[in-house]
Design a protein around this motif. Structure first.
Motif, PDB file in Angstrom:
ATOM      1  N   LYS A  15       2.169 -10.010  -7.805  1.00 37.91           N
ATOM      2  CA  LYS A  15       3.158 -10.631  -6.916  1.00 37.91           C
ATOM      3  C   LYS A  15       4.405  -9.759  -6.797  1.00 37.91           C
ATOM      4  CE  LYS A  15       2.177 -15.545  -7.148  1.00 37.91           C
ATOM      5  NZ  LYS A  15       2.750 -16.859  -7.482  1.00 37.91           N
ATOM      6  N   PHE A  16       4.833  -9.192  -7.910  1.00 36.32           N
ATOM      7  CA  PHE A  16       6.006  -8.314  -7.893  1.00 36.32           C
ATOM      8  C   PHE A  16       5.761  -7.113  -6.985  1.00 36.32           C
ATOM      9  CE2 PHE A  16       8.026  -4.470  -9.574  1.00 36.32           C
ATOM     10  CZ  PHE A  16       9.359  -4.803  -9.380  1.00 36.32           C
ATOM     11  N   LEU A  17       4.608  -6.454  -7.138  1.00 32.20           N
ATOM     12  CA  LEU A  17       4.320  -5.273  -6.324  1.00 32.20           C
ATOM     13  C   LEU A  17       4.189  -5.618  -4.844  1.00 32.20           C
ATOM     14  CD1 LEU A  17       1.862  -3.286  -8.597  1.00 32.20           C
ATOM     15  CD2 LEU A  17       4.174  -2.632  -7.918  1.00 32.20           C
ATOM     16  N   LEU A  18       3.628  -6.782  -4.533  1.00 26.19           N
ATOM     17  CA  LEU A  18       3.533  -7.179  -3.132  1.00 26.19           C
ATOM     18  C   LEU A  18       4.928  -7.413  -2.554  1.00 26.19           C
ATOM     19  CD1 LEU A  18       1.587  -7.718  -0.809  1.00 26.19           C
ATOM     20  CD2 LEU A  18       1.597 -10.126  -1.482  1.00 26.19           C
ATOM     21  N   VAL A  51      -6.171  -5.693  -8.693  1.00 22.55           N
ATOM     22  CA  VAL A  51      -5.247  -5.905  -7.570  1.00 22.55           C
ATOM     23  C   VAL A  51      -4.018  -5.005  -7.724  1.00 22.55           C
ATOM     24  CG1 VAL A  51      -3.787  -7.598  -6.392  1.00 22.55           C
ATOM     25  CG2 VAL A  51      -6.068  -8.260  -7.176  1.00 22.55           C
ATOM     26  N   VAL A  52      -3.493  -4.915  -8.939  1.00 22.04           N
ATOM     27  CA  VAL A  52      -2.339  -4.059  -9.202  1.00 22.04           C
ATOM     28  C   VAL A  52      -2.692  -2.606  -8.910  1.00 22.04           C
ATOM     29  CG1 VAL A  52      -0.888  -3.121 -11.069  1.00 22.04           C
ATOM     30  CG2 VAL A  52      -1.198  -5.604 -10.822  1.00 22.04           C
ATOM     31  N   ASN A  53      -3.854  -2.153  -9.349  1.00 27.60           N
ATOM     32  CA  ASN A  53      -4.273  -0.774  -9.069  1.00 27.60           C
ATOM     33  C   ASN A  53      -4.392  -0.526  -7.572  1.00 27.60           C
ATOM     34  OD1 ASN A  53      -4.367  -0.123 -11.768  1.00 27.60           O
ATOM     35  ND2 ASN A  53      -6.554  -0.492 -11.969  1.00 27.60           N
ATOM     36  N   ALA A  54      -4.922  -1.494  -6.848  1.00 29.39           N
ATOM     37  CA  ALA A  54      -5.058  -1.353  -5.391  1.00 29.39           C
ATOM     38  C   ALA A  54      -3.675  -1.270  -4.734  1.00 29.39           C
ATOM     39  CB  ALA A  54      -5.863  -2.508  -4.811  1.00 29.39           C
ATOM     40  N   LEU A  55      -2.744  -2.121  -5.176  1.00 35.68           N
ATOM     41  CA  LEU A  55      -1.385  -2.072  -4.619  1.00 35.68           C
ATOM     42  C   LEU A  55      -0.697  -0.746  -4.948  1.00 35.68           C
ATOM     43  CD1 LEU A  55      -0.238  -5.717  -5.300  1.00 35.68           C
ATOM     44  CD2 LEU A  55      -0.254  -4.604  -3.066  1.00 35.68           C
ATOM     45  N   CYS A  56      -0.855  -0.258  -6.173  1.00 33.56           N
ATOM     46  CA  CYS A  56      -0.267   1.033  -6.555  1.00 33.56           C
ATOM     47  C   CYS A  56      -0.849   2.163  -5.713  1.00 33.56           C
ATOM     48  CB  CYS A  56      -0.470   1.305  -8.037  1.00 33.56           C
ATOM     49  SG  CYS A  56       0.539   0.282  -9.116  1.00 33.56           S
ATOM     50  N   SER A  57      -2.148   2.126  -5.505  1.00 39.01           N
ATOM     51  CA  SER A  57      -2.798   3.131  -4.676  1.00 39.01           C
ATOM     52  C   SER A  57      -2.280   3.059  -3.242  1.00 39.01           C
ATOM     53  CB  SER A  57      -4.315   2.919  -4.705  1.00 39.01           C
ATOM     54  OG  SER A  57      -4.964   3.840  -3.890  1.00 39.01           O
ATOM     55  N   TRP A  58      -2.123   1.832  -2.746  1.00 39.30           N
ATOM     56  CA  TRP A  58      -1.624   1.663  -1.377  1.00 39.30           C
ATOM     57  C   TRP A  58      -0.186   2.200  -1.273  1.00 39.30           C
ATOM     58  CZ3 TRP A  58      -4.304   0.510   2.842  1.00 39.30           C
ATOM     59  CH2 TRP A  58      -3.580   0.344   4.028  1.00 39.30           C
ATOM     60  N   LEU A  59       0.632   1.954  -2.288  1.00 36.79           N
ATOM     61  CA  LEU A  59       2.006   2.450  -2.248  1.00 36.79           C
ATOM     62  C   LEU A  59       2.051   3.978  -2.196  1.00 36.79           C
ATOM     63  CD1 LEU A  59       3.726  -0.024  -4.710  1.00 36.79           C
ATOM     64  CD2 LEU A  59       4.304   0.310  -2.301  1.00 36.79           C
ATOM     65  N   ALA A  69      -7.450  -7.361   3.629  1.00 37.19           N
ATOM     66  CA  ALA A  69      -8.673  -6.555   3.816  1.00 37.19           C
ATOM     67  C   ALA A  69      -8.474  -5.129   3.313  1.00 37.19           C
ATOM     68  CB  ALA A  69      -9.088  -6.550   5.287  1.00 37.19           C
ATOM     69  N   ASP A  70      -7.281  -4.564   3.507  1.00 34.65           N
ATOM     70  CA  ASP A  70      -6.988  -3.220   2.993  1.00 34.65           C
ATOM     71  C   ASP A  70      -7.150  -3.178   1.477  1.00 34.65           C
ATOM     72  OD1 ASP A  70      -6.245  -2.147   5.533  1.00 34.65           O
ATOM     73  OD2 ASP A  70      -4.185  -2.864   5.264  1.00 34.65           O
ATOM     74  N   LEU A  71      -6.576  -4.168   0.804  1.00 31.57           N
ATOM     75  CA  LEU A  71      -6.670  -4.202  -0.663  1.00 31.57           C
ATOM     76  C   LEU A  71      -8.096  -4.463  -1.118  1.00 31.57           C
ATOM     77  CD1 LEU A  71      -3.413  -6.081  -1.710  1.00 31.57           C
ATOM     78  CD2 LEU A  71      -3.825  -3.629  -1.473  1.00 31.57           C
ATOM     79  N   ARG A  72      -8.791  -5.331  -0.417  1.00 36.66           N
ATOM     80  CA  ARG A  72     -10.184  -5.634  -0.768  1.00 36.66           C
ATOM     81  C   ARG A  72     -11.025  -4.364  -0.720  1.00 36.66           C
ATOM     82  NH1 ARG A  72     -10.146 -10.022   2.009  1.00 36.66           N
ATOM     83  NH2 ARG A  72     -10.999  -9.129   3.900  1.00 36.66           N
ATOM     84  N   LEU A  73     -10.837  -3.543   0.304  1.00 39.64           N
ATOM     85  CA  LEU A  73     -11.588  -2.285   0.399  1.00 39.64           C
ATOM     86  C   LEU A  73     -11.253  -1.353  -0.755  1.00 39.64           C
ATOM     87  CD1 LEU A  73     -11.488  -1.499   4.218  1.00 39.64           C
ATOM     88  CD2 LEU A  73     -13.503  -2.020   2.827  1.00 39.64           C
ATOM     89  N   LEU A  74      -9.978  -1.258  -1.111  1.00 37.92           N
ATOM     90  CA  LEU A  74      -9.597  -0.401  -2.242  1.00 37.92           C
ATOM     91  C   LEU A  74     -10.202  -0.902  -3.548  1.00 37.92           C
ATOM     92  CD1 LEU A  74      -5.838   0.290  -1.449  1.00 37.92           C
ATOM     93  CD2 LEU A  74      -7.717   1.941  -1.414  1.00 37.92           C
ATOM     94  N   ILE A  75     -10.249  -2.203  -3.721  1.00 35.58           N
ATOM     95  CA  ILE A  75     -10.826  -2.777  -4.943  1.00 35.58           C
ATOM     96  C   ILE A  75     -12.332  -2.552  -4.977  1.00 35.58           C
ATOM     97  CG2 ILE A  75     -11.301  -4.940  -6.159  1.00 35.58           C
ATOM     98  CD1 ILE A  75      -8.482  -5.870  -5.071  1.00 35.58           C
ATOM     99  N   GLU A  76     -13.000  -2.784  -3.865  1.00 35.47           N
ATOM    100  CA  GLU A  76     -14.457  -2.657  -3.810  1.00 35.47           C
ATOM    101  C   GLU A  76     -14.925  -1.226  -4.018  1.00 35.47           C
ATOM    102  OE1 GLU A  76     -15.593  -4.406  -0.092  1.00 35.47           O
ATOM    103  OE2 GLU A  76     -15.243  -6.430  -0.822  1.00 35.47           O
ATOM    104  N   PHE A  77     -14.128  -0.251  -3.592  1.00 32.16           N
ATOM    105  CA  PHE A  77     -14.549   1.140  -3.678  1.00 32.16           C
ATOM    106  C   PHE A  77     -13.749   1.936  -4.698  1.00 32.16           C
ATOM    107  CE2 PHE A  77     -15.931  -0.264   0.499  1.00 32.16           C
ATOM    108  CZ  PHE A  77     -17.260   0.079   0.436  1.00 32.16           C
TER     109      PHE A  77
END
Length: 87
Positions: A15-18, A51-59, A69-77
């Motif tokens: 939640k903090f990262l979002l 989820v945190v790893n996906a948000l960090c990667s997105w940042l 959907a963006d985060l879901r793809l990062l998590i899935e792959f």
């Protein structure tokens, strides 16, 4: 929908990262906690670390505010998953 456990935590890192993403990408902040909960329900991952790893990667690489959907793809792959999820 199945409840996401980390949404009930008072200091959820996801939640903090979002919230940080809203500022970085110039998006209006979430005004309701329920809105942020719906966002994470749409991501559909119970593992806060993923989820945190996906948000960090997105940042690091994202150019706009991430959709669920963006985060879901990062998590899935993610490399941690070893391969693409089949769900």
């Amino acid at each position: 929908m199945k409840p996401i456990p980390f949404l009930k935590m008072p200091k959820s890192r996801a939640k903090f990262l979002l919230a940080v993403c809203t500022e970085i990408y110039g998006r209006r902040p979430f005004t309701l906690d329920e809105a942020m909960n719906v966002y994470f329900q749409a991501v559909g991952c119970e593992d806060e670390g993923a989820v945190v790893n996906a948000l960090c990667s997105w940042l690091k690489d994202g150019r706009s505010f991430p959709t669920p959907a963006d985060l879901r793809l990062l998590i899935e792959f993610s490399p941690a998953q070893g391969q693409a999820s089949t769900t």
